[in-house]
Write an enzyme that holds these catalytic residues in place. Structure first.
Site, PDB file in Angstrom:
ATOM      1  N   LYS A  22       1.063  -1.198   0.015  1.00 55.32           N
ATOM      2  CA  LYS A  22       0.074  -0.091   0.014  1.00 55.32           C
ATOM      3  C   LYS A  22       0.727   1.450   0.094  1.00 55.32           C
ATOM      4  O   LYS A  22       0.638   2.156  -0.798  1.00 55.32           O
ATOM      5  CB  LYS A  22      -1.045   0.010   1.169  1.00 55.32           C
ATOM      6  CG  LYS A  22      -1.654   1.215   1.426  1.00 55.32           C
ATOM      7  CD  LYS A  22      -2.467   1.417   2.793  1.00 55.32           C
ATOM      8  CE  LYS A  22      -1.301   1.641   3.861  1.00 55.32           C
ATOM      9  NZ  LYS A  22      -1.286   2.829   4.679  1.00 55.32           N
ATOM     10  N   ASN A  23       1.855   1.508   0.670  1.00 48.51           N
ATOM     11  CA  ASN A  23       2.473   2.561   1.137  1.00 48.51           C
ATOM     12  C   ASN A  23       3.660   2.972  -0.063  1.00 48.51           C
ATOM     13  O   ASN A  23       4.183   3.955  -0.447  1.00 48.51           O
ATOM     14  CB  ASN A  23       3.217   2.775   2.405  1.00 48.51           C
ATOM     15  CG  ASN A  23       2.278   2.770   3.445  1.00 48.51           C
ATOM     16  OD1 ASN A  23       1.192   3.268   3.245  1.00 48.51           O
ATOM     17  ND2 ASN A  23       2.548   2.516   4.839  1.00 48.51           N
ATOM     18  N   CYS A 117      -4.221   8.154  10.027  1.00 52.40           N
ATOM     19  CA  CYS A 117      -4.639   7.190  11.268  1.00 52.40           C
ATOM     20  C   CYS A 117      -3.794   8.499  12.638  1.00 52.40           C
ATOM     21  O   CYS A 117      -2.780   9.116  12.396  1.00 52.40           O
ATOM     22  CB  CYS A 117      -3.789   6.182  11.534  1.00 52.40           C
ATOM     23  SG  CYS A 117      -4.682   4.671  10.365  1.00 52.40           S
ATOM     24  N   ARG A 122       2.313  13.728  13.861  1.00 54.22           N
ATOM     25  CA  ARG A 122       2.569  13.673  12.301  1.00 54.22           C
ATOM     26  C   ARG A 122       2.837  14.957  11.552  1.00 54.22           C
ATOM     27  O   ARG A 122       2.134  15.318  10.790  1.00 54.22           O
ATOM     28  CB  ARG A 122       1.470  12.782  11.934  1.00 54.22           C
ATOM     29  CG  ARG A 122       1.254  11.551  12.509  1.00 54.22           C
ATOM     30  CD  ARG A 122       0.385  10.503  11.740  1.00 54.22           C
ATOM     31  NE  ARG A 122       1.123   9.982  10.667  1.00 54.22           N
ATOM     32  CZ  ARG A 122       0.347   8.935   9.880  1.00 54.22           C
ATOM     33  NH1 ARG A 122      -0.944   8.698  10.098  1.00 54.22           N
ATOM     34  NH2 ARG A 122       0.984   8.482   9.066  1.00 54.22           N
ATOM     35  N   ASP A 311       4.853   0.024  12.190  1.00 55.17           N
ATOM     36  CA  ASP A 311       3.523  -0.671  11.499  1.00 55.17           C
ATOM     37  C   ASP A 311       3.180  -2.060  12.120  1.00 55.17           C
ATOM     38  O   ASP A 311       2.219  -2.367  11.552  1.00 55.17           O
ATOM     39  CB  ASP A 311       3.609  -0.548   9.857  1.00 55.17           C
ATOM     40  CG  ASP A 311       3.404   0.933   9.358  1.00 55.17           C
ATOM     41  OD1 ASP A 311       3.107   1.887  10.328  1.00 55.17           O
ATOM     42  OD2 ASP A 311       3.522   1.357   8.318  1.00 55.17           O
ATOM     43  N   ARG A 404      -8.792   0.066   5.059  1.00 57.62           N
ATOM     44  CA  ARG A 404      -7.946   1.379   4.369  1.00 57.62           C
ATOM     45  C   ARG A 404      -6.535   0.639   4.139  1.00 57.62           C
ATOM     46  O   ARG A 404      -6.036   1.236   3.229  1.00 57.62           O
ATOM     47  CB  ARG A 404      -7.458   2.475   5.546  1.00 57.62           C
ATOM     48  CG  ARG A 404      -8.768   3.056   5.840  1.00 57.62           C
ATOM     49  CD  ARG A 404      -8.229   4.174   6.964  1.00 57.62           C
ATOM     50  NE  ARG A 404      -7.355   5.162   6.416  1.00 57.62           N
ATOM     51  CZ  ARG A 404      -7.445   6.494   6.863  1.00 57.62           C
ATOM     52  NH1 ARG A 404      -8.116   6.670   7.946  1.00 57.62           N
ATOM     53  NH2 ARG A 404      -6.624   7.370   6.370  1.00 57.62           N
TER      54      ARG A 404
HETATM   55  C1  EPZ Z   1       4.735   6.504   6.471  1.00 59.26           C
HETATM   56  O1  EPZ Z   1       3.884   7.505   7.230  1.00 59.26           O
HETATM   57  C2  EPZ Z   1       3.486   5.487   6.180  1.00 59.26           C
HETATM   58  N1  EPZ Z   1       2.523   6.020   5.678  1.00 59.26           N
HETATM   59  C3  EPZ Z   1       3.182   4.881   7.816  1.00 59.26           C
HETATM   60  O2  EPZ Z   1       2.070   3.891   7.553  1.00 59.26           O
HETATM   61  C4  EPZ Z   1       4.230   4.478   8.676  1.00 59.26           C
HETATM   62  O3  EPZ Z   1       3.917   4.218   9.865  1.00 59.26           O
HETATM   63  C5  EPZ Z   1       5.485   5.662   8.502  1.00 59.26           C
HETATM   64  O4  EPZ Z   1       5.759   5.912   7.135  1.00 59.26           O
HETATM   65  C6  EPZ Z   1       6.585   4.967   9.301  1.00 59.26           C
HETATM   66  O5  EPZ Z   1       6.987   3.788   8.675  1.00 59.26           O
HETATM   67  C7  EPZ Z   1       2.243   5.946   4.435  1.00 59.26           C
HETATM   68  O6  EPZ Z   1       3.348   5.730   3.881  1.00 59.26           O
HETATM   69  C8  EPZ Z   1       1.180   6.899   3.572  1.00 59.26           C
HETATM   70  P1  EPZ Z   1       7.096   9.317   8.544  1.00 59.26           P
HETATM   71  P2  EPZ Z   1       4.843   8.867   7.204  1.00 59.26           P
HETATM   72  O7  EPZ Z   1       7.145  10.577   7.770  1.00 59.26           O
HETATM   73  O8  EPZ Z   1       5.323   9.191   6.078  1.00 59.26           O
HETATM   74  C9  EPZ Z   1       8.240  12.446  11.944  1.00 59.26           C
HETATM   75  C10 EPZ Z   1       0.402   2.607   8.092  1.00 59.26           C
HETATM   76  O9  EPZ Z   1      -0.120   2.037   9.191  1.00 59.26           O
HETATM   77  N2  EPZ Z   1       8.029  13.408  11.052  1.00 59.26           N
HETATM   78  O10 EPZ Z   1       8.245   8.405   8.101  1.00 59.26           O
HETATM   79  O11 EPZ Z   1       3.732   9.930   7.810  1.00 59.26           O
HETATM   80  C11 EPZ Z   1       6.970  11.905  12.326  1.00 59.26           C
HETATM   81  O12 EPZ Z   1       5.984  12.606  13.350  1.00 59.26           O
HETATM   82  C12 EPZ Z   1       1.031   4.071   8.064  1.00 59.26           C
HETATM   83  O13 EPZ Z   1       0.166   2.047   6.817  1.00 59.26           O
HETATM   84  C13 EPZ Z   1       8.389  14.876  11.191  1.00 59.26           C
HETATM   85  O14 EPZ Z   1       8.881  15.066  12.405  1.00 59.26           O
HETATM   86  O15 EPZ Z   1       5.760   8.799   8.542  1.00 59.26           O
HETATM   87  C14 EPZ Z   1       7.137  10.427  12.969  1.00 59.26           C
HETATM   88  O16 EPZ Z   1       7.592  10.431  14.276  1.00 59.26           O
HETATM   89  C15 EPZ Z   1       0.837   4.656   9.575  1.00 59.26           C
HETATM   90  N3  EPZ Z   1       8.354  15.585  10.283  1.00 59.26           N
HETATM   91  C16 EPZ Z   1       8.478  10.266  12.067  1.00 59.26           C
HETATM   92  O17 EPZ Z   1       9.009  11.300  11.587  1.00 59.26           O
HETATM   93  C17 EPZ Z   1       7.912  15.277   9.009  1.00 59.26           C
HETATM   94  O18 EPZ Z   1       7.856  16.443   7.864  1.00 59.26           O
HETATM   95  C18 EPZ Z   1       8.258   9.275  10.716  1.00 59.26           C
HETATM   96  O19 EPZ Z   1       7.307   9.641  10.026  1.00 59.26           O
HETATM   97  C19 EPZ Z   1       7.822  14.026   8.564  1.00 59.26           C
HETATM   98  C20 EPZ Z   1       7.676  12.998   9.615  1.00 59.26           C
END
Ligand code: EPZ
Length: 430
Positions: A22-23, A117, A122, A311, A404
């Site tokens: 999915k991602n 979610c 985030r 995840d 989802r």
């Molecule tokens: C992706 O989310 C996935 N979603 C998430 O999957 C997954 O949990 C996550 O990556 C981590 O592997 C999609 O791909 C659509 P991140 P994302 O940016 O991109 C911080 C699922 O269940 N951060 O890697 O939103 C953030 O707060 C979902 O399929 C910042 O501070 O995750 C977090 O603590 C849920 N600033 C960490 O980085 C930013 O600009 C990692 O987030 C971006 C992120």
């Protein structure tokens, strides 16, 4: 609202075919609009987040031909609008990829603030930092709940991510492939879906090097062409079924997997007594969890890839909840990913969460069916696993979250012997 009714205590036996990631698919669909030529995407998961994103690009004029549930042909030539702000798109996280893709293609975008979610704050500051470094003016409009982005010409630049964000890494790649000059992303995320999106973009003529390492270099090209691309198998769907077999017991072969992507999960399961066997085909794993013995205990800390995936945190907690002894699960990526523990406690689990960060698990011999609610996607999968492992009947409400990200989750579980049925209670959606 949809719900599952699950009669637990039935070991799982048989085969499950794992779908596309999915991602990865979310980044790939956004990337497909970067060219005016048709792009064929195969091994697409038929899940609601994907369908929302496809509707969103159709809404701005892209041609979206769903050849079958797992194959789509997208053509971005007909895109006539850069405004993506429907009520539905606000619910998914990956709306942010249309920011990178649309500024790459059209130099302008107006995109809904990402939803997704509720697992923590985030922020998207790293996405905006990256786009700004490429010359994009980004303004957040709180009243309209959207981001305005515009640029006359994208220029490559060096970007050091403060956190190795999956979303920011993909978004910057989407914008940078058509920029003038070279973009370097340092402290880039390394998850398998980053590599898949980069491979997809390269198959369109992009020049991305280093995906899967900390440093990604993107040499801008003038234009991209159409392609045919098959998405990698979903690491998290596979890991979820591995945990389902571990907790509910049984012997199941997972087909269409990349075992290397599952190593963090396999090694944790093997450590507590689950047998994980790889086949020579390199695309299958067999999971065996002995019905007559209890699993052990462990310590799990979520980390960016190749560490243990956030995840998979709820699913491994459920496995450890039934293990012999005390386990600890620490969440290092998101601040609010233990909301499901309250539901597990209703089933008889003995788990205490400290500072929303660490779950102290005292393994119990059994949990019991009751009425529980799904708080988010992966938690929903984990609660389903708990119900499959429980004595008696569990009613699991708000499974729309599960849909989802998991295609035909109940059907695949029924196929390996689970007693699970789905009911639609009314038309509301989370
Ligand atoms: C992706 O989310 C996935 N979603 C998430 O999957 C997954 O949990 C996550 O990556 C981590 O592997 C999609 O791909 C659509 P991140 P994302 O940016 O991109 C911080 C699922 O269940 N951060 O890697 O939103 C953030 O707060 C979902 O399929 C910042 O501070 O995750 C977090 O603590 C849920 N600033 C960490 O980085 C930013 O600009 C990692 O987030 C971006 C992120």
């Amino acid at each position: 609202m949809n719900r599952y009714i699950i009669n637990g205590g039935k070991p799982l036996h048989g085969e499950v075919v794992i779908g596309g990631a999915k991602n990865a698919a979310l980044g790939i669909i956004a990337g497909a609009i970067l060219t005016d030529e048709p792009v064929t995407i195969e091994n697409l998961p038929d899940v609601s987040d994907i369908n929302v994103l496809l509707d969103a690009i159709a809404g701005i004029g892209a041609t979206v031909d769903r050849v079958d549930p797992h194959k789509v042909v997208i053509c971005g030539k007909t895109i006539s609008s850069v405004i993506v702000n429907s009520e539905v798109i606000q619910k998914i996280r990956a709306s942010y990829y249309l920011l990178g893709a649309l500024v790459g293609k059209k130099g302008r975008a107006q995109v809904a603030m990402p939803g997704g979610c509720d697992i923590g704050s985030r922020p998207i500051d790293q996405h905006l930092k990256g786009l700004r470094a490429l010359g994009v003016q980004c303004d957040e409009n709180e009243d309209e709940n959207c981001i305005y982005a515009s640029v006359s010409e994208l220029h490559g630049n060096g970007i050091f991510l403060d956190v190795a964000s999956v979303g920011a890494t993909i978004n910057i790649m989407l914008a940078a492939v058509l920029a003038k000059g070279t973009t370097t992303i340092e402290n880039a995320a390394k998850e398998p879906h980053i590599v898949d999106v980069a491979n997809f973009l390269n198959s369109m003529g992009a020049r991305i090097k280093g995906a899967g390492t900390d440093v990604i270099r993107i040499f801008g090209v003038d234009s991209l062409k159409g392609t045919e691309y098959s998405i990698i198998p979903d690491q998290i769907e596979a890991g979820t079924f591995m945990c389902a077999v571990a907790a509910a017991k049984g012997d199941v072969v997972l087909k269409n997997v990349i075992p290397r992507h599952l190593e963090a999960i396999s090694s944790k399961l093997e450590e507590i007594g689950v047998k994980v066997e790889e086949f020579e085909s390199g695309t299958e794993v067999r999971i065996v969890s002995d019905e007559n013995s209890r699993l052990g205990s462990s310590t799990v800390r979520t980390r960016v890839y190749p560490g243990f995936p956030t995840d998979m945190q709820p699913q491994i907690t459920v496995v450890l909840m039934l293990g012999n002894g005390n386990s600890t699960v620490t969440e290092n990526i998101f601040e609010n990913r233990f909301r499901y523990v309250e539901e597990l406690r209703k089933m008889g689990a003995d788990i205490e969460v400290k500072d929303n960060k660490t779950a102290k698990i005292h393994g119990v011999e059994a949990v019991h069916g009751t009425k529980i609610d799904v708080p988010d996607l992966r938690a929903g999968a984990a609660l389903t696993i708990a119900a499959l492992s429980a004595d008696g009947t569990t009613t699991l409400d708000w499974i729309d979250y599960i849909e989802r990200g998991y295609e035909d989750f109940d059907g695949k579980l029924r196929g390996i012997g689970a007693d699970i049925t789905k009911e639609t209670v009314n038309d509301e959606k989370p």
